[in-house]
Motif scaffolding. Structure first.
Motif, PDB file in Angstrom:
ATOM      1  N   GLU A   1      73.903  27.788  33.888  1.00 30.88           N
ATOM      2  CA  GLU A   1      72.533  26.563  34.270  1.00 30.88           C
ATOM      3  C   GLU A   1      73.286  25.915  35.540  1.00 30.88           C
ATOM      4  O   GLU A   1      72.425  25.188  36.010  1.00 30.88           O
ATOM      5  N   THR A   2      73.902  26.280  36.574  1.00 27.18           N
ATOM      6  CA  THR A   2      75.133  26.727  37.684  1.00 27.18           C
ATOM      7  C   THR A   2      74.309  27.242  38.580  1.00 27.18           C
ATOM      8  O   THR A   2      74.460  28.405  38.355  1.00 27.18           O
ATOM      9  N   LEU A   3      73.821  26.708  39.906  1.00 25.60           N
ATOM     10  CA  LEU A   3      73.307  27.530  41.747  1.00 25.60           C
ATOM     11  C   LEU A   3      75.145  26.925  41.881  1.00 25.60           C
ATOM     12  O   LEU A   3      74.666  26.312  42.407  1.00 25.60           O
ATOM     13  N   TYR A   4      75.306  28.074  42.764  1.00 31.99           N
ATOM     14  CA  TYR A   4      76.528  28.432  43.874  1.00 31.99           C
ATOM     15  C   TYR A   4      75.370  28.921  45.001  1.00 31.99           C
ATOM     16  O   TYR A   4      75.184  29.875  44.736  1.00 31.99           O
ATOM     17  N   ILE A   5      75.884  27.816  46.425  1.00 29.46           N
ATOM     18  CA  ILE A   5      75.194  27.979  47.506  1.00 29.46           C
ATOM     19  C   ILE A   5      75.824  27.958  48.299  1.00 29.46           C
ATOM     20  O   ILE A   5      76.295  26.983  48.512  1.00 29.46           O
ATOM     21  N   ILE A   6      75.664  29.472  49.598  1.00 26.15           N
ATOM     22  CA  ILE A   6      76.249  28.406  50.894  1.00 26.15           C
ATOM     23  C   ILE A   6      74.989  28.487  52.364  1.00 26.15           C
ATOM     24  O   ILE A   6      73.871  29.142  51.552  1.00 26.15           O
ATOM     25  N   SER A   7      75.741  28.036  52.817  1.00 31.11           N
ATOM     26  CA  SER A   7      74.739  27.764  54.156  1.00 31.11           C
ATOM     27  C   SER A   7      75.261  28.582  55.089  1.00 31.11           C
ATOM     28  O   SER A   7      76.681  28.623  55.244  1.00 31.11           O
ATOM     29  N   ASP A   8      74.730  28.920  56.369  1.00 33.30           N
ATOM     30  CA  ASP A   8      74.652  29.764  57.473  1.00 33.30           C
ATOM     31  C   ASP A   8      75.060  28.571  57.852  1.00 33.30           C
ATOM     32  O   ASP A   8      75.533  29.342  59.418  1.00 33.30           O
ATOM     33  N   ASN A   9      75.358  27.201  58.656  1.00 30.36           N
ATOM     34  CA  ASN A   9      75.813  26.524  59.126  1.00 30.36           C
ATOM     35  C   ASN A   9      76.837  24.780  58.865  1.00 30.36           C
ATOM     36  O   ASN A   9      76.679  24.567  58.685  1.00 30.36           O
ATOM     37  N   SER A  10      77.033  25.767  57.741  1.00 26.61           N
ATOM     38  CA  SER A  10      77.746  24.677  56.669  1.00 26.61           C
ATOM     39  C   SER A  10      79.190  25.121  56.491  1.00 26.61           C
ATOM     40  O   SER A  10      79.420  26.774  56.677  1.00 26.61           O
ATOM     41  N   SER A  11      80.693  24.951  55.847  1.00 32.36           N
ATOM     42  CA  SER A  11      82.132  25.523  55.541  1.00 32.36           C
ATOM     43  C   SER A  11      82.137  24.736  54.731  1.00 32.36           C
ATOM     44  O   SER A  11      83.271  23.988  53.809  1.00 32.36           O
ATOM     45  N   TYR A  12      80.974  24.714  53.588  1.00 29.61           N
ATOM     46  CA  TYR A  12      81.198  23.686  52.310  1.00 29.61           C
ATOM     47  C   TYR A  12      80.284  25.153  50.902  1.00 29.61           C
ATOM     48  O   TYR A  12      79.379  25.715  51.811  1.00 29.61           O
ATOM     49  N   LEU A  13      81.253  24.966  49.804  1.00 29.17           N
ATOM     50  CA  LEU A  13      80.548  25.834  49.263  1.00 29.17           C
ATOM     51  C   LEU A  13      80.121  24.454  48.122  1.00 29.17           C
ATOM     52  O   LEU A  13      80.335  23.867  48.095  1.00 29.17           O
ATOM     53  N   TYR A  14      78.101  25.095  47.924  1.00 30.93           N
ATOM     54  CA  TYR A  14      77.353  23.866  47.096  1.00 30.93           C
ATOM     55  C   TYR A  14      77.436  24.488  45.708  1.00 30.93           C
ATOM     56  O   TYR A  14      76.892  25.711  45.459  1.00 30.93           O
ATOM     57  N   GLU A  15      78.374  23.241  44.488  1.00 29.64           N
ATOM     58  CA  GLU A  15      77.164  23.908  43.698  1.00 29.64           C
ATOM     59  C   GLU A  15      76.382  22.454  43.070  1.00 29.64           C
ATOM     60  O   GLU A  15      76.506  21.109  43.041  1.00 29.64           O
ATOM     61  N   TYR A  16      75.228  23.168  43.253  1.00 27.53           N
ATOM     62  CA  TYR A  16      74.337  22.442  42.315  1.00 27.53           C
ATOM     63  C   TYR A  16      73.912  22.973  40.274  1.00 27.53           C
ATOM     64  O   TYR A  16      73.649  24.224  39.863  1.00 27.53           O
ATOM     65  N   GLU A  17      74.238  21.841  39.771  1.00 23.97           N
ATOM     66  CA  GLU A  17      73.841  21.754  38.676  1.00 23.97           C
ATOM     67  C   GLU A  17      72.610  21.492  38.251  1.00 23.97           C
ATOM     68  O   GLU A  17      71.955  20.218  38.351  1.00 23.97           O
TER      69      GLU A  17
END
Length: 277
Positions: A26-42
């Motif tokens: 139930e969690t999404l780990y997402i990357i963005s090609d113009n960001s230096s963050y790892l996103y974690e979406y609950e």
């Protein structure tokens, strides 16, 4: 295989230019090609967390300076994020602990990427890694053939590490066209002994400059034979760049997809794709 259902599942505010995702518990780990963050979406509580991948992490990094994270894969307790290699400052691999979300290490993959280019005869301006799979033994890198030579190549890499002890096998694939433009790899995942991949058609002969989006397909590759089992067009308008397994039954498989909107708007649409198998 022609029966599919594509629908918008939800929108995430706070992420722009999503380029890869992984679903787990139930969690999404997402990357963005113009960001230096790892996103974690609950998903259940719609909470978005940001995890820095470097000092002074940023969003909407100017194109000339962005690390261009285009691929994410998971094995055991680690997430691995990869720069596309399309310019000299996009050659990093970042390993993240999936439990603590702390960076374990950052590696420069310049030598690996240069060896791939030489091995498959891909010019530097046509090199663009958009998907990576790791099964614990082998790595699979997917070069998006959206440069002038149009080389869609899967590199199989084995060895002790990705820096100086590795062996490479390459397989080139001729993907179908949409509106006269050849599709090119944008992501891939491993499900049992099959690789499911996304590919999009974009009216541009550059790995750097964006073009008119003409649609996307999904396809499947037999890992042992390295042959395509099928391809299916799923959109005439979307450039899907992220693919992850959502659910699977005996006769249906479900994926979650993300779309690169090629803008500075911090919104990410996540789609659900159902395929009969």
């Amino acid at each position: 295989m022609e029966k599919f259902q594509l629908s918008l599942l939800f929108k995430i505010i706070g992420i722009g230019s999503a380029s890869g995702l992984i679903y787990q518990d139930e969690t999404l780990y997402i990357i963005s090609d113009n960001s230096s963050y790892l996103y974690e979406y609950e998903i259940k509580n719609t909470k978005l967390n940001r995890h820095s991948l470097s000092e002074n992490a940023q969003e909407n990094i100017p194109k000339a300076f962005k690390p261009d994270f285009e691929a994410i894969t998971k094995h055991a307790d680690s997430l691995y994020l990869f720069g596309s290699g399309s310019t000299e400052n996009r050659n990093s691999m970042v390993q993240v602990d999936s439990k603590t979300k702390e960076v374990i290490k950052t590696q420069d993959l310049t030598d690996l990427y240069l060896t791939m280019q030489s091995f498959a005869k891909i010019a530097p301006e046509d090199f663009n890694i958009e998907g990576v799979i790791y099964n614990g033994e082998s790595w699979f890198f997917f070069n998006r053939g959206n440069g002038k030579t149009g080389k869609n190549v899967v590199f199989t890499v084995e060895g002790k590490n990705l820096v100086n002890e590795f062996q490479i096998i390459s397989n080139e694939f001729k993907l179908p066209k949409i509106k006269g433009v050849r599709t090119s790899f944008t992501d891939a995942i491993l499900v049992e002994d099959k690789i499911y991949f996304l590919a999009s058609a974009e009216n541009s002969n550059s790995t750097y400059d964006d073009g008119e989006v003409l649609g996307s397909i999904i396809g499947r590759i037999d890992v042992k034979k390295m042959k395509i089992d099928f391809t299916q067009k799923i959109s005439d308008t979307h450039k899907f760049e992220g693919l992850t397994l959502y659910k699977k039954s005996s006769n249906e498989i479900e994926f979650l997809l993300c779309e690169d909107n090629d803008t500075e708007v911090l919104e990410a649409d996540v789609y659900q794709l159902k395929l009969k198998i």
